[in-house]
Design an enzyme around this catalytic site. Structure first.
Site, PDB file in Angstrom:
ATOM      1  N   TYR A  62       0.822  -1.220   0.000  1.00 33.85           N
ATOM      2  CA  TYR A  62       0.000   0.000   0.000  1.00 33.85           C
ATOM      3  C   TYR A  62       0.857   1.271   0.000  1.00 33.85           C
ATOM      4  CZ  TYR A  62      -4.150  -2.861   0.992  1.00 33.85           C
ATOM      5  OH  TYR A  62      -5.164  -3.791   0.940  1.00 33.85           O
ATOM      6  N   LYS A 119       2.833 -15.482   1.421  1.00 28.94           N
ATOM      7  CA  LYS A 119       2.700 -16.133   0.115  1.00 28.94           C
ATOM      8  C   LYS A 119       4.128 -16.469  -0.317  1.00 28.94           C
ATOM      9  CE  LYS A 119       0.125 -17.334  -3.452  1.00 28.94           C
ATOM     10  NZ  LYS A 119      -0.811 -18.456  -3.391  1.00 28.94           N
ATOM     11  N   ASP A 179      -3.884 -17.878   0.641  1.00 35.04           N
ATOM     12  CA  ASP A 179      -5.073 -18.472   0.018  1.00 35.04           C
ATOM     13  C   ASP A 179      -5.649 -19.566   0.919  1.00 35.04           C
ATOM     14  OD1 ASP A 179      -2.606 -19.583  -0.553  1.00 35.04           O
ATOM     15  OD2 ASP A 179      -3.161 -20.357  -2.515  1.00 35.04           O
ATOM     16  N   ASP A 213      -5.607  -6.672   5.569  1.00 36.33           N
ATOM     17  CA  ASP A 213      -6.784  -5.873   5.226  1.00 36.33           C
ATOM     18  C   ASP A 213      -7.940  -6.806   4.847  1.00 36.33           C
ATOM     19  OD1 ASP A 213      -8.439  -3.827   4.480  1.00 36.33           O
ATOM     20  OD2 ASP A 213      -7.291  -3.209   2.721  1.00 36.33           O
ATOM     21  N   ASP A 246     -11.249  -8.349   7.449  1.00 38.74           N
ATOM     22  CA  ASP A 246     -12.652  -8.076   7.122  1.00 38.74           C
ATOM     23  C   ASP A 246     -13.437  -9.377   7.034  1.00 38.74           C
ATOM     24  OD1 ASP A 246     -12.464  -5.365   7.137  1.00 38.74           O
ATOM     25  OD2 ASP A 246     -13.225  -5.076   5.102  1.00 38.74           O
TER      26      ASP A 246
END
Ligand code: NAD
Length: 360
Positions: free
Chosen positions: A141, A191, A223, A247, A251
């Site tokens: 980000y 990952k 994943d 992030d 959620d």
């Protein structure tokens, strides 16, 4: 020592739920907590008053506080502001950046009384208690270079996923310390089968694990973590991950609990100073109607007491008061179910305060 707490009500339902947080803080004061409570404007409210979503006075007060309690910012009124730097969210981002709030704690816990509010089967989520530790000020980000430009006759968009070892180490320490205080299980999500930056992430986590031999460290690809969160969420205790994965996963984890109106969060810096806020936004659709669930905000007060002010007993007293109110069948509309009494923001605040007083 007097703790300094800054309350930033913000926009939409922010001021309504901030009123309930303030009443709770006063009740804590009456119960012996030594705090000084100040207030300031942020977000759209600050823009309306000062043409600035983060006025210098607010920032100065935030820097001087031991902890900050934020309602929420934003709303349609400011969505059309052309100058993006004046939008309410910039107030929030400015606070995170200026205070160096790199460690985001997002608990996803489900009071057993609310198990039917989840979209998953009650037995899968009842008693769920996960803490997601998300790195908040680095990663893709913020990485440079970034942009959209023309290459070989077509536009390309690009971002940089980058973490320095020191950034990984400091969020790792937050997570290991957290795991130590909870169930002593830490799952690091990466990952590492594809991304070098997360190969480094994994190496640093493994190195830190040598210092925290009492904590069981496991690794999971992002994943798989997404799948496991909806398959068997109670397998997790503390999860640590980078900004982008955190992030998304936080959620998803929040939604396991059925209502975003129940979830607090914290963002901490290196000196332990923190900003505490509900996970939800300013809910403009219900603002001003006495419909907002104030519990995420009131539980943010509990989180603040625990993580920035080291007042664990008072935090537990608030959490027990919330549990008692739910046991009594009181619900705001967002968590209402059959046979329960639906009440408004003010009445929910009254009920928590009454239960808090009874815990003495
Ligand atoms: P939201 O969380 O505000 O609302 C989503 C839905 O959940 C709405 O139906 C709302 O009524 C409901 N809801 C949220 N909080 C609730 C509560 N305490 N009690 C009962 N119901 C509740 O998300 P959104 O609609 O995507 O965003 C609205 C505004 O909030 C936008 O301007 C957005 O930018 C802003 N926002 C701010 C923050 C923040 O301040 N940290 C976070 C997210 C969104």
């Amino acid at each position: 020592m007097t703790h300094k707490v800054l309350l930033l009500p913000g926009d939409g339902i922010g001021p309504e739920i901030a009123v309930q947080a303030k009443r709770l803080l006063h009740a804590c004061q009456d119960a012996g907590l030594d705090i000084d409570i100040d207030e300031a404007l942020v977000g759209g409210a600050a823009y309306d008053a000062h043409l600035d979503p983060l006025p210098p006075e607010t920032l100065q007060k935030a820097k001087a506080a031991d902890a900050i309690l934020l309602g929420a910012v934003g709303g349609p009124k400011w969505d059309t502001l052309e100058d993006l730097s004046k939008r309410p969210e910039k107030g929030l981002l400015g606070l995170r950046k200026n205070l160096g709030l790199f460690g985001n704690l997002r608990p996803a816990m489900l009071y057993p009384q609310l198990a039917s509010a989840s979209s998953l089967k009650p037995e899968l989520v009842s008693g769920l208690d996960i803490m997601i530790v998300r790195e908040l000020t680095g990663g893709i980000y913020f990485g440079q270079p970034r942009g959209i430009e023309v290459r070989d006759g077509q536009r390309v968009g690009f971002n940089t996923y980058i973490y320095a070892e020191s950034e990984i180490e400091r969020i790792g320490r937050v997570a290991f310390e957290m795991a130590r205080k909870r169930g002593k299980k830490l799952c690091s999500v990466d990952k590492a089968n594809v991304l070098e930056v997360t190969i480094l992430w994994r190496e640093v986590m493994n190195r830190l694990a040598q210092e925290y031999m009492d904590v069981e460290l496991t690794h999971m690809y992002v994943d798989n973590a997404a799948m496991q969160l909806v398959r068997e969420p109670k397998q997790f205790d503390v999860v640590v991950t980078g900004n982008m994965f955190g992030d998304i996963l936080s959620d998803a984890a929040a939604m396991l609990t059925g209502s975003i109106g129940m979830l607090p969060s914290a963002s901490l810096n290196e000196s332990g100073q923190g900003m505490y806020e509900p996970c939800h936004g300013s809910a403009p659709d219900i603002a001003g109607k006495n419909l907002a669930n104030p519990l995420a905000m009131m539980l943010s007060v509990a989180m603040m007491l625990r993580y920035s002010l080291a007042e664990n007993a008072m935090a537990e007293r608030i959490e027990a008061a919330v549990g008692k109110v739910l046991d009594d069948g009181l619900r705001t509309a967002d968590i209402a179910s059959e046979g329960m009494q639906t009440i408004g923001t003010d009445a929910m605040g009254d009920a928590v305060l009454a239960a808090f007083a009874q815990q003495a």
